[in-house]
Design a protein around this motif. Structure first.
Motif, mmCIF file in Angstrom:
data_model
loop_
_atom_site.group_PDB
_atom_site.id
_atom_site.type_symbol
_atom_site.label_atom_id
_atom_site.label_comp_id
_atom_site.label_asym_id
_atom_site.label_seq_id
_atom_site.Cartn_x
_atom_site.Cartn_y
_atom_site.Cartn_z
ATOM 1 N N ASN A 129 0.944 -1.256 0.013
ATOM 2 C CA ASN A 129 0.067 0.103 0.020
ATOM 3 C C ASN A 129 0.888 1.179 0.085
ATOM 4 O O ASN A 129 1.952 1.087 0.492
ATOM 5 C CB ASN A 129 -0.843 0.134 1.296
ATOM 6 C CG ASN A 129 -1.935 -1.200 1.259
ATOM 7 O OD1 ASN A 129 -2.876 -0.927 1.040
ATOM 8 N ND2 ASN A 129 -1.474 -2.273 1.883
ATOM 9 N N ARG A 157 -5.233 7.511 -1.541
ATOM 10 C CA ARG A 157 -6.461 7.697 -2.456
ATOM 11 C C ARG A 157 -6.868 9.010 -2.770
ATOM 12 O O ARG A 157 -7.813 9.406 -2.281
ATOM 13 C CB ARG A 157 -7.455 6.766 -2.186
ATOM 14 C CG ARG A 157 -7.102 5.402 -2.144
ATOM 15 C CD ARG A 157 -7.973 4.443 -1.198
ATOM 16 N NE ARG A 157 -7.474 2.894 -0.894
ATOM 17 C CZ ARG A 157 -8.252 2.346 -0.096
ATOM 18 N NH1 ARG A 157 -8.939 2.838 0.967
ATOM 19 N NH2 ARG A 157 -7.562 1.466 0.293
ATOM 20 N N TYR A 159 -7.696 10.599 -5.340
ATOM 21 C CA TYR A 159 -8.670 10.883 -6.410
ATOM 22 C C TYR A 159 -9.713 9.817 -6.374
ATOM 23 O O TYR A 159 -9.757 8.738 -6.334
ATOM 24 C CB TYR A 159 -8.147 10.791 -7.822
ATOM 25 C CG TYR A 159 -7.160 11.953 -8.045
ATOM 26 C CD1 TYR A 159 -7.616 13.281 -8.034
ATOM 27 C CD2 TYR A 159 -5.924 11.560 -7.846
ATOM 28 C CE1 TYR A 159 -6.643 14.060 -8.383
ATOM 29 C CE2 TYR A 159 -4.883 12.590 -8.219
ATOM 30 C CZ TYR A 159 -5.324 13.969 -8.348
ATOM 31 O OH TYR A 159 -4.533 14.919 -8.552
ATOM 32 N N LYS A 160 -10.953 10.103 -6.256
ATOM 33 C CA LYS A 160 -12.193 9.054 -6.499
ATOM 34 C C LYS A 160 -12.848 9.483 -7.941
ATOM 35 O O LYS A 160 -13.922 10.270 -7.976
ATOM 36 C CB LYS A 160 -13.292 9.321 -5.526
ATOM 37 C CG LYS A 160 -14.299 8.337 -5.581
ATOM 38 C CD LYS A 160 -15.280 8.301 -4.402
ATOM 39 C CE LYS A 160 -16.345 7.181 -4.343
ATOM 40 N NZ LYS A 160 -17.297 7.447 -3.421
ATOM 41 N N TYR A 238 -1.596 -0.394 -8.562
ATOM 42 C CA TYR A 238 -2.356 -1.619 -8.382
ATOM 43 C C TYR A 238 -1.521 -2.781 -9.117
ATOM 44 O O TYR A 238 -2.077 -3.949 -9.178
ATOM 45 C CB TYR A 238 -3.553 -1.564 -8.992
ATOM 46 C CG TYR A 238 -4.665 -0.486 -8.281
ATOM 47 C CD1 TYR A 238 -4.895 -0.798 -6.905
ATOM 48 C CD2 TYR A 238 -5.231 0.732 -8.977
ATOM 49 C CE1 TYR A 238 -5.764 0.188 -6.318
ATOM 50 C CE2 TYR A 238 -5.672 1.497 -8.181
ATOM 51 C CZ TYR A 238 -6.078 1.382 -6.988
ATOM 52 O OH TYR A 238 -6.657 2.224 -6.203
ATOM 53 N N GLU A 374 -1.925 9.580 -11.279
ATOM 54 C CA GLU A 374 -2.711 8.862 -10.216
ATOM 55 C C GLU A 374 -4.156 8.816 -10.713
ATOM 56 O O GLU A 374 -4.842 7.762 -10.450
ATOM 57 C CB GLU A 374 -2.508 9.522 -8.821
ATOM 58 C CG GLU A 374 -3.445 9.000 -7.676
ATOM 59 C CD GLU A 374 -3.296 7.737 -7.205
ATOM 60 O OE1 GLU A 374 -4.134 7.093 -6.553
ATOM 61 O OE2 GLU A 374 -2.247 6.999 -7.849
ATOM 62 N N TYR A 375 -4.689 9.756 -11.018
ATOM 63 C CA TYR A 375 -6.190 9.888 -11.658
ATOM 64 C C TYR A 375 -6.241 8.817 -12.589
ATOM 65 O O TYR A 375 -7.342 8.138 -12.756
ATOM 66 C CB TYR A 375 -6.502 11.532 -11.878
ATOM 67 C CG TYR A 375 -7.992 11.261 -12.421
ATOM 68 C CD1 TYR A 375 -8.752 11.776 -11.786
ATOM 69 C CD2 TYR A 375 -8.172 11.282 -13.746
ATOM 70 C CE1 TYR A 375 -10.105 11.834 -12.205
ATOM 71 C CE2 TYR A 375 -9.411 11.507 -14.430
ATOM 72 C CZ TYR A 375 -10.390 11.569 -13.374
ATOM 73 O OH TYR A 375 -11.792 11.708 -13.960
ATOM 74 N N GLU A 378 -6.579 5.449 -11.615
ATOM 75 C CA GLU A 378 -7.715 5.191 -10.693
ATOM 76 C C GLU A 378 -8.820 4.647 -11.840
ATOM 77 O O GLU A 378 -9.732 3.938 -11.672
ATOM 78 C CB GLU A 378 -8.055 6.015 -9.957
ATOM 79 C CG GLU A 378 -7.369 6.295 -8.647
ATOM 80 C CD GLU A 378 -7.645 5.181 -7.723
ATOM 81 O OE1 GLU A 378 -8.532 4.742 -7.761
ATOM 82 O OE2 GLU A 378 -6.528 4.889 -6.883
ATOM 83 N N SER A 381 -8.136 1.343 -13.219
ATOM 84 C CA SER A 381 -8.745 0.254 -12.183
ATOM 85 C C SER A 381 -10.093 0.150 -12.194
ATOM 86 O O SER A 381 -10.623 -0.882 -12.283
ATOM 87 C CB SER A 381 -7.957 0.710 -10.923
ATOM 88 O OG SER A 381 -8.341 -0.320 -9.765
#
Length: 476
Positions: A129, A157, A159-160, A238, A374-375, A378, A381
């Motif tokens: 992680n 984390r 960004y969602k 990931y 990073e965005y 995500e 993923s």
């Protein structure tokens, strides 16, 4: 600023950033992947101007290096807060969560998670992680040795992602623009003279298939310097990359002595880099375990059957002749002996001919706008969880009843991956023209599976090089 740069900046104002070949010069001596670097640059940027003082201060305070002396500071009673790569392990016998931070020398058995933190549901995930960890040293009480205790943890984390917004954004790009956009997100320059055609760009994007399609297994052999290692090691937290060395069944699947999952159940994809230098302590055992896993997506531990969605990609170098063609026409002879088992090779869905890809040059480095890594990771993923793309692919294809199941599954999975990458906005077969689907999804997928079959036929008479007569519906 190019037209594509302007469009990316306008459509993704919060998620995009300007990248230059030297943008990571701030991180000299700091070992963190691109998704961390991009997040930090974005955090300390305003209108493309970087607050270098604030960035350097954050790095100094919160990102440890080999010279940070974290262990000594813990022993001196300091409370340490850092952004780092942490590996969590659950200890069934003691009922404790343990952690290690290899980059600063905190080894397995030297770190424990506080009971309060361990009880917070969904916070801790087995395996690797990234996150902000706060820890302190706990003095030995006579019964056990001292250890580092984690008292706070905030997963990295930032960004969602709004997947629907991302899909709607796709509708504002042409296919060619979107292909270039994705190459930008991989941190490369789509306008480089190194790219000679749309087909070559699609081959380059094929490397992202394992990022978006679960249980997809690929092989890429390419000459040195084509950037394959960088992509699989930097674009997503990931994934996990193994670079040479010895591999055990316990390391890959499950370590029964420690009751801890291995690499495959802990990640979304696993790349085996420098595959020629990889060895196995028990090749036959690894072969058997991989065959079962790659066929069914499951593996057996003791009396239990466990599942995973992780795909595998083998990455290796291959020698070329003066015409930039492989010296050895039997490609699989370039693989370790353990991977030359024909039944195992048949379970790989597709083959990427990396000698058609450009070598990385200064001109190929991105100098323009793209999504924050990073965005983007995500988004990739999240796309893995969307199974309706596979249903759309099946609706678009006419598959003969006598078609080989492995060939069919391979074509469907790769088509699904291409559809997710290139047409994330489609929701039914009617949303994409059969001609476009055939050109950029079906034909590349069919050809990459065909290479597997041709290579198998060349080395084993049990196999033929004939592919099923799969057609795209709606085309004569």
């Amino acid at each position: 600023m190019t037209d594509l740069d302007a469009k990316i900046k306008d459509i993704f104002p919060e998620e995009s950033m300007h990248k230059t070949p030297d943008r990571y010069s701030f991180f000299s001596g700091v070992n963190v992947p691109s998704f961390i670097k991009d997040w930090l640059i974005k955090k300390f940027s305003n209108d493309d101007e970087i607050d270098t003082e604030g960035l350097y201060d954050f790095i100094k305070k919160h990102i440890p290096t080999k010279d940070s002396n974290i262990r000594s500071k813990l022993l001196n009673g300091d409370v340490i807060q850092i952004l780092a790569r942490i590996i969590f392990e659950s200890d069934i016998k003691s009922g404790e969560y343990r952690f290690q931070i290899p980059d600063i020398g905190i080894k397995s058995g030297e770190g424990k998670v506080s009971p309060y933190l361990a009880r917070q549901e969904g916070l801790l995930k087995e395996g690797e992680n990234w996150g902000v960890v706060t820890m302190q040293y706990v003095e030995p009480d006579g019964k056990e040795k001292g250890y580092a205790e984690m008292v706070k943890f905030k997963p990295f984390r930032p960004y969602k992602p709004d997947f629907e917004y991302y899909c709607q954004a796709r509708e504002q790009f042409t296919l060619e623009e979107w292909v270039d956009f994705l190459i930008c997100c991989m941190e490369y320059n789509p306008n480089s003279v190194s790219f000679e055609s749309l087909d070559q760009k699609l081959l380059f994007l094929t490397r992202l298939l394992v990022f978006v399609e679960p249980n997809l297994n690929m092989i890429e052999l390419a000459p040195k310097g084509t950037g394959k290692s960088y992509i699989f090691n930097n674009l997503s937290k990931y994934g996990w990359q193994i670079s040479g060395g010895k591999i055990t069944r316990a390391k890959l699947f499950y370590d029964m002595s420690k009751n801890t999952p291995g690499i495959i159940p802990s990640y979304e994809f696993v790349s085996l880099d420098e595959v020629k230098t990889i060895s196995f302590d028990n090749p036959e055992e690894i072969q058997g375990a991989l065959k079962n896993y790659m066929e069914q997506g499951s593996f057996t531990v003791g009396k239990s059957k466990l599942t995973s969605l992780a795909g595998l990609i083998l990455l290796g170098n291959i020698d070329l002749d003066a015409y930039k063609r492989p010296l050895n026409n039997h490609y699989f002879e370039e693989l370790p002996e353990a991977f030359q088992d024909h039944a195992l090779i048949d379970r790989f869905h597709g083959f990427i001919e990396g000698w058609y890809l450009p070598r990385i040059s200064e001109d190929l480095k991105l100098n323009g706008y793209s999504l924050n890594v990073e965005y983007f990771s995500e988004i990739l993923s999240y796309t893995r969880t969307q199974s309706f793309y596979s249903a759309i692919v099946k609706e678009l294809l006419d598959i003969p009843k006598n078609a080989d199941t492995r060939d069919t599954n391979a074509v469907i999975k790769m088509c699904s991956g291409y559809l997710k990458l290139l047409y994330p906005h489609v929701r039914s077969a009617a949303d994409i023209s059969p001609q476009e689907f055939k050109m950029v999804c079906f034909d590349p997928a069919f050809e990459k599976r065909k290479i597997i079959r041709q290579q198998l036929a060349a080395i084993d008479r049990e196999f033929t090089d004939r592919m099923p007569d799969i057609k795209v519906r709606g085309l004569e």
